[in-house]
Design a protein around this motif. Structure first.
Motif, mmCIF file in Angstrom:
data_model
loop_
_atom_site.group_PDB
_atom_site.id
_atom_site.type_symbol
_atom_site.label_atom_id
_atom_site.label_comp_id
_atom_site.label_asym_id
_atom_site.label_seq_id
_atom_site.Cartn_x
_atom_site.Cartn_y
_atom_site.Cartn_z
ATOM 1 N N TYR A 101 97.979 -4.709 57.583
ATOM 2 C CA TYR A 101 96.929 -4.352 58.207
ATOM 3 C C TYR A 101 95.988 -5.196 57.471
ATOM 4 O O TYR A 101 95.638 -5.433 55.950
ATOM 5 C CB TYR A 101 96.998 -2.779 57.754
ATOM 6 N N GLU A 102 94.599 -5.426 58.419
ATOM 7 C CA GLU A 102 93.653 -6.678 57.438
ATOM 8 C C GLU A 102 92.640 -5.590 57.753
ATOM 9 O O GLU A 102 91.377 -5.509 57.673
ATOM 10 C CB GLU A 102 93.593 -7.352 59.245
ATOM 11 N N ARG A 103 92.524 -4.443 58.703
ATOM 12 C CA ARG A 103 91.447 -3.141 58.400
ATOM 13 C C ARG A 103 92.493 -2.309 59.193
ATOM 14 O O ARG A 103 92.943 -1.759 59.748
ATOM 15 C CB ARG A 103 90.491 -3.915 59.179
ATOM 16 N N ALA A 104 91.530 -0.724 58.063
ATOM 17 C CA ALA A 104 91.692 0.446 58.332
ATOM 18 C C ALA A 104 90.617 1.523 58.298
ATOM 19 O O ALA A 104 89.772 0.876 57.858
ATOM 20 C CB ALA A 104 93.085 1.118 57.215
ATOM 21 N N VAL A 105 90.523 2.308 59.425
ATOM 22 C CA VAL A 105 88.907 2.540 60.029
ATOM 23 C C VAL A 105 89.437 3.804 59.879
ATOM 24 O O VAL A 105 90.243 4.605 60.703
ATOM 25 C CB VAL A 105 88.470 2.039 61.365
ATOM 26 N N PHE A 106 88.678 5.418 59.157
ATOM 27 C CA PHE A 106 89.012 6.148 58.600
ATOM 28 C C PHE A 106 87.816 6.743 59.766
ATOM 29 O O PHE A 106 86.541 6.703 59.273
ATOM 30 C CB PHE A 106 89.025 6.885 58.068
ATOM 31 N N LEU A 107 88.053 7.415 61.510
ATOM 32 C CA LEU A 107 86.393 8.396 61.888
ATOM 33 C C LEU A 107 86.722 9.479 61.519
ATOM 34 O O LEU A 107 87.826 9.762 62.248
ATOM 35 C CB LEU A 107 86.904 7.861 62.834
ATOM 36 N N PHE A 108 85.482 10.230 61.186
ATOM 37 C CA PHE A 108 86.082 11.358 60.929
ATOM 38 C C PHE A 108 84.651 12.358 61.407
ATOM 39 O O PHE A 108 83.134 11.628 61.390
ATOM 40 C CB PHE A 108 85.735 11.732 59.081
ATOM 41 N N ASP A 109 84.369 13.948 61.864
ATOM 42 C CA ASP A 109 83.714 14.530 63.062
ATOM 43 C C ASP A 109 82.577 14.992 60.996
ATOM 44 O O ASP A 109 83.054 15.431 60.927
ATOM 45 C CB ASP A 109 83.992 15.064 63.214
ATOM 46 N N GLY A 110 81.368 14.199 61.287
ATOM 47 C CA GLY A 110 80.423 14.743 60.208
ATOM 48 C C GLY A 110 79.992 16.507 60.491
ATOM 49 O O GLY A 110 79.552 17.201 59.420
ATOM 50 N N HIS A 111 80.647 16.720 61.427
ATOM 51 C CA HIS A 111 80.197 18.527 61.411
ATOM 52 C C HIS A 111 81.758 18.881 61.768
ATOM 53 O O HIS A 111 81.944 20.741 62.086
ATOM 54 C CB HIS A 111 80.223 19.342 63.206
ATOM 55 N N ASP A 112 82.655 19.305 60.921
ATOM 56 C CA ASP A 112 83.685 19.228 61.452
ATOM 57 C C ASP A 112 84.340 19.378 58.843
ATOM 58 O O ASP A 112 84.669 18.055 59.004
ATOM 59 C CB ASP A 112 84.889 18.519 61.401
ATOM 60 N N THR A 113 83.784 20.574 58.406
ATOM 61 C CA THR A 113 83.815 20.550 56.922
ATOM 62 C C THR A 113 86.000 20.073 56.080
ATOM 63 O O THR A 113 85.944 19.572 55.313
ATOM 64 C CB THR A 113 83.725 22.335 56.479
ATOM 65 N N ALA A 114 86.876 20.219 57.189
ATOM 66 C CA ALA A 114 88.101 20.539 57.278
ATOM 67 C C ALA A 114 87.739 18.269 57.500
ATOM 68 O O ALA A 114 88.649 17.522 55.826
ATOM 69 C CB ALA A 114 89.217 20.583 58.206
ATOM 70 N N GLN A 115 87.504 17.693 57.868
ATOM 71 C CA GLN A 115 87.692 16.304 58.004
ATOM 72 C C GLN A 115 87.413 15.632 57.202
ATOM 73 O O GLN A 115 87.137 14.762 56.446
ATOM 74 C CB GLN A 115 87.153 15.343 59.241
ATOM 75 N N LEU A 116 85.634 16.392 56.650
ATOM 76 C CA LEU A 116 84.853 15.301 55.794
ATOM 77 C C LEU A 116 85.623 15.587 54.282
ATOM 78 O O LEU A 116 85.765 15.040 53.045
ATOM 79 C CB LEU A 116 83.373 16.558 55.399
ATOM 80 N N ASP A 117 86.113 16.798 54.069
ATOM 81 C CA ASP A 117 87.311 16.746 52.766
ATOM 82 C C ASP A 117 88.328 16.362 53.340
ATOM 83 O O ASP A 117 88.166 15.546 51.876
ATOM 84 C CB ASP A 117 87.085 17.913 53.040
ATOM 85 N N ALA A 118 89.299 15.569 54.083
ATOM 86 C CA ALA A 118 89.544 14.436 54.154
ATOM 87 C C ALA A 118 89.216 13.673 53.948
ATOM 88 O O ALA A 118 89.602 12.314 52.983
ATOM 89 C CB ALA A 118 90.700 14.613 55.184
ATOM 90 N N ALA A 119 88.605 13.414 54.392
ATOM 91 C CA ALA A 119 87.743 11.658 54.293
ATOM 92 C C ALA A 119 87.185 11.725 52.804
ATOM 93 O O ALA A 119 87.267 10.085 52.301
ATOM 94 C CB ALA A 119 86.768 11.409 54.616
ATOM 95 N N ARG A 120 86.603 12.543 52.169
ATOM 96 C CA ARG A 120 86.173 12.171 50.861
ATOM 97 C C ARG A 120 87.439 11.718 49.699
ATOM 98 O O ARG A 120 87.410 10.822 49.291
ATOM 99 C CB ARG A 120 85.702 13.661 50.421
ATOM 100 N N ALA A 121 89.259 12.898 50.430
ATOM 101 C CA ALA A 121 90.148 12.578 49.757
ATOM 102 C C ALA A 121 90.659 10.951 50.049
ATOM 103 O O ALA A 121 91.269 10.546 48.422
ATOM 104 C CB ALA A 121 91.037 13.418 49.400
ATOM 105 N N GLN A 122 90.497 11.111 51.486
ATOM 106 C CA GLN A 122 90.806 9.327 50.839
ATOM 107 C C GLN A 122 89.978 8.802 51.086
ATOM 108 O O GLN A 122 90.754 7.407 50.608
ATOM 109 C CB GLN A 122 91.052 8.635 52.734
#
Length: 148
Positions: A101-122
Protein backbone atom coordinates in the motif's frame (compact mmCIF):
# COMPACT_ATOMS: atom_id res chain seq x y z
CA UNK A 1 4.53 3.82 3.81
CA UNK A 2 2.43 6.73 4.96
CA UNK A 3 -0.03 5.99 7.80
CA UNK A 4 -2.65 8.58 8.74
CA UNK A 5 -4.89 8.59 11.80
CA UNK A 6 -8.12 10.57 11.31
CA UNK A 7 -9.85 11.43 14.58
CA UNK A 8 -13.57 12.05 13.95
CA UNK A 9 -14.93 14.62 16.40
CA UNK A 10 -17.46 16.66 14.41
CA UNK A 11 -18.94 14.24 11.88
CA UNK A 12 -19.81 10.58 11.51
CA UNK A 13 -17.86 8.04 9.54
CA UNK A 14 -20.70 8.00 6.98
CA UNK A 15 -20.17 11.74 6.42
CA UNK A 16 -16.36 11.76 6.48
CA UNK A 17 -15.46 8.64 4.48
CA UNK A 18 -17.02 9.36 1.05
CA UNK A 19 -15.02 12.57 0.36
CA UNK A 20 -11.79 10.80 1.39
CA UNK A 21 -12.55 7.89 -0.95
CA UNK A 22 -13.45 10.35 -3.71
CA UNK A 23 -10.08 12.12 -3.36
CA UNK A 24 -8.29 8.77 -3.47
CA UNK A 25 -10.03 7.86 -6.73
CA UNK A 26 -9.17 11.29 -8.18
CA UNK A 27 -5.50 10.41 -7.55
CA UNK A 28 -5.97 7.25 -9.59
CA UNK A 29 -5.76 4.95 -6.57
CA UNK A 30 -7.72 1.79 -5.99
CA UNK A 31 -9.29 1.76 -2.54
CA UNK A 32 -10.02 -0.86 0.11
CA UNK A 33 -12.21 -0.01 3.10
CA UNK A 34 -11.95 -2.57 5.89
CA UNK A 35 -14.69 -2.67 8.50
CA UNK A 36 -14.82 -4.62 11.73
CA UNK A 37 -18.04 -6.37 10.72
CA UNK A 38 -20.52 -7.17 7.97
CA UNK A 39 -23.23 -4.85 9.30
CA UNK A 40 -20.99 -1.77 8.98
CA UNK A 41 -19.69 -2.95 5.58
CA UNK A 42 -23.26 -3.23 4.31
CA UNK A 43 -24.26 0.17 5.76
CA UNK A 44 -21.27 1.82 4.04
CA UNK A 45 -22.18 -0.02 0.84
CA UNK A 46 -25.60 1.68 0.87
CA UNK A 47 -24.08 5.05 1.87
CA UNK A 48 -21.58 5.18 -1.01
CA UNK A 49 -24.44 4.89 -3.51
CA UNK A 50 -26.44 7.73 -1.95
CA UNK A 51 -24.07 10.10 -0.15
CA UNK A 52 -24.71 12.89 -2.69
CA UNK A 53 -27.70 13.56 -4.90
CA UNK A 54 -25.60 14.23 -8.00
CA UNK A 55 -23.13 11.34 -7.85
CA UNK A 56 -22.11 8.02 -6.34
CA UNK A 57 -18.86 6.21 -5.73
CA UNK A 58 -18.38 3.09 -7.86
CA UNK A 59 -17.71 0.23 -5.49
CA UNK A 60 -18.48 -3.33 -4.47
CA UNK A 61 -18.13 -5.62 -1.49
CA UNK A 62 -16.07 -8.70 -0.75
CA UNK A 63 -19.22 -10.86 -0.90
CA UNK A 64 -19.59 -10.21 -4.64
CA UNK A 65 -17.94 -12.37 -7.33
CA UNK A 66 -16.21 -9.44 -9.08
CA UNK A 67 -14.47 -8.03 -5.99
CA UNK A 68 -11.07 -7.95 -7.73
CA UNK A 69 -12.40 -5.55 -10.38
CA UNK A 70 -13.79 -2.93 -8.00
CA UNK A 71 -12.17 0.53 -7.82
CA UNK A 72 -13.42 0.68 -4.21
CA UNK A 73 -13.80 -2.54 -2.25
CA UNK A 74 -15.62 -2.73 1.07
CA UNK A 75 -14.39 -5.71 3.05
CA UNK A 76 -14.26 -7.30 6.48
CA UNK A 77 -11.02 -9.14 5.67
CA UNK A 78 -7.41 -7.89 5.72
CA UNK A 79 -6.81 -9.06 2.11
CA UNK A 80 -7.20 -6.73 -0.86
CA UNK A 81 -8.21 -8.66 -3.99
CA UNK A 82 -8.66 -5.41 -5.96
CA UNK A 83 -4.96 -4.49 -5.56
CA UNK A 84 -5.75 -1.34 -3.57
CA UNK A 85 -3.22 1.47 -3.25
CA UNK A 86 -4.83 2.88 -0.10
CA UNK A 87 -6.54 1.06 2.75
CA UNK A 88 -9.02 2.70 5.09
CA UNK A 89 -9.55 0.93 8.42
CA UNK A 90 -12.70 1.83 10.34
CA UNK A 91 -14.35 0.86 13.62
CA UNK A 92 -11.14 -0.54 15.04
CA UNK A 93 -10.67 -3.06 12.19
CA UNK A 94 -7.42 -4.97 12.62
CA UNK A 95 -5.14 -4.62 9.61
CA UNK A 96 -3.27 -7.49 8.12
CA UNK A 97 0.13 -6.87 6.54
CA UNK A 98 0.15 -3.43 4.92
CA UNK A 99 2.92 -4.23 2.43
CA UNK A 100 2.14 -2.96 -1.05
CA UNK A 101 0.00 0.00 0.00
CA UNK A 102 1.08 3.59 -0.52
CA UNK A 103 -1.09 4.76 2.35
CA UNK A 104 -3.13 3.36 5.23
CA UNK A 105 -5.76 5.48 6.98
CA UNK A 106 -7.24 4.67 10.38
CA UNK A 107 -10.53 6.53 10.91
CA UNK A 108 -11.86 6.46 14.44
CA UNK A 109 -14.76 7.96 16.34
CA UNK A 110 -13.55 10.29 19.08
CA UNK A 111 -16.69 9.56 21.11
CA UNK A 112 -16.09 5.79 21.22
CA UNK A 113 -13.63 4.67 23.91
CA UNK A 114 -12.96 1.29 22.27
CA UNK A 115 -12.09 2.97 18.96
CA UNK A 116 -9.83 5.48 20.72
CA UNK A 117 -7.99 2.66 22.51
CA UNK A 118 -7.63 0.68 19.26
CA UNK A 119 -6.26 3.75 17.46
CA UNK A 120 -3.73 4.40 20.22
CA UNK A 121 -2.55 0.80 20.05
CA UNK A 122 -2.26 0.91 16.24
CA UNK A 123 -0.36 4.21 16.43
CA UNK A 124 2.28 2.52 18.59
CA UNK A 125 2.47 -0.50 16.26
CA UNK A 126 2.76 1.63 13.10
CA UNK A 127 5.33 3.97 14.66
CA UNK A 128 7.41 1.03 15.92
CA UNK A 129 7.31 -0.49 12.41
CA UNK A 130 8.98 2.66 11.10
CA UNK A 131 6.07 4.03 9.07
CA UNK A 132 5.63 7.76 8.44
CA UNK A 133 2.77 8.32 10.92
CA UNK A 134 0.62 11.47 11.19
CA UNK A 135 -2.39 12.36 13.32
CA UNK A 136 -5.26 14.51 12.03
CA UNK A 137 -8.22 15.80 14.01
CA UNK A 138 -11.38 17.49 12.81
CA UNK A 139 -11.82 21.14 13.69
CA UNK A 140 -15.21 22.64 14.43
CA UNK A 141 -15.58 23.38 10.71
CA UNK A 142 -15.07 19.63 10.00
CA UNK A 143 -11.79 20.31 8.21
CA UNK A 144 -8.82 18.09 9.00
CA UNK A 145 -6.07 19.69 11.06
CA UNK A 146 -2.67 18.03 11.37
CA UNK A 147 -1.84 17.65 15.09
CA UNK A 148 1.17 15.32 15.06
Amino acid sequence: MEVLFYHLTESTLEEALPPLVEKSLERGWKVAVQTAGEERRDALDARLWTFRDDSFLPHGTDREPNAAEQPVLLTTAPESPNGATIRFLVDGAEPGPLDGYERAVFLFDGHDTAQLDAARAQWKVMKAAGHDVTYWQQGRDRRWEKKA
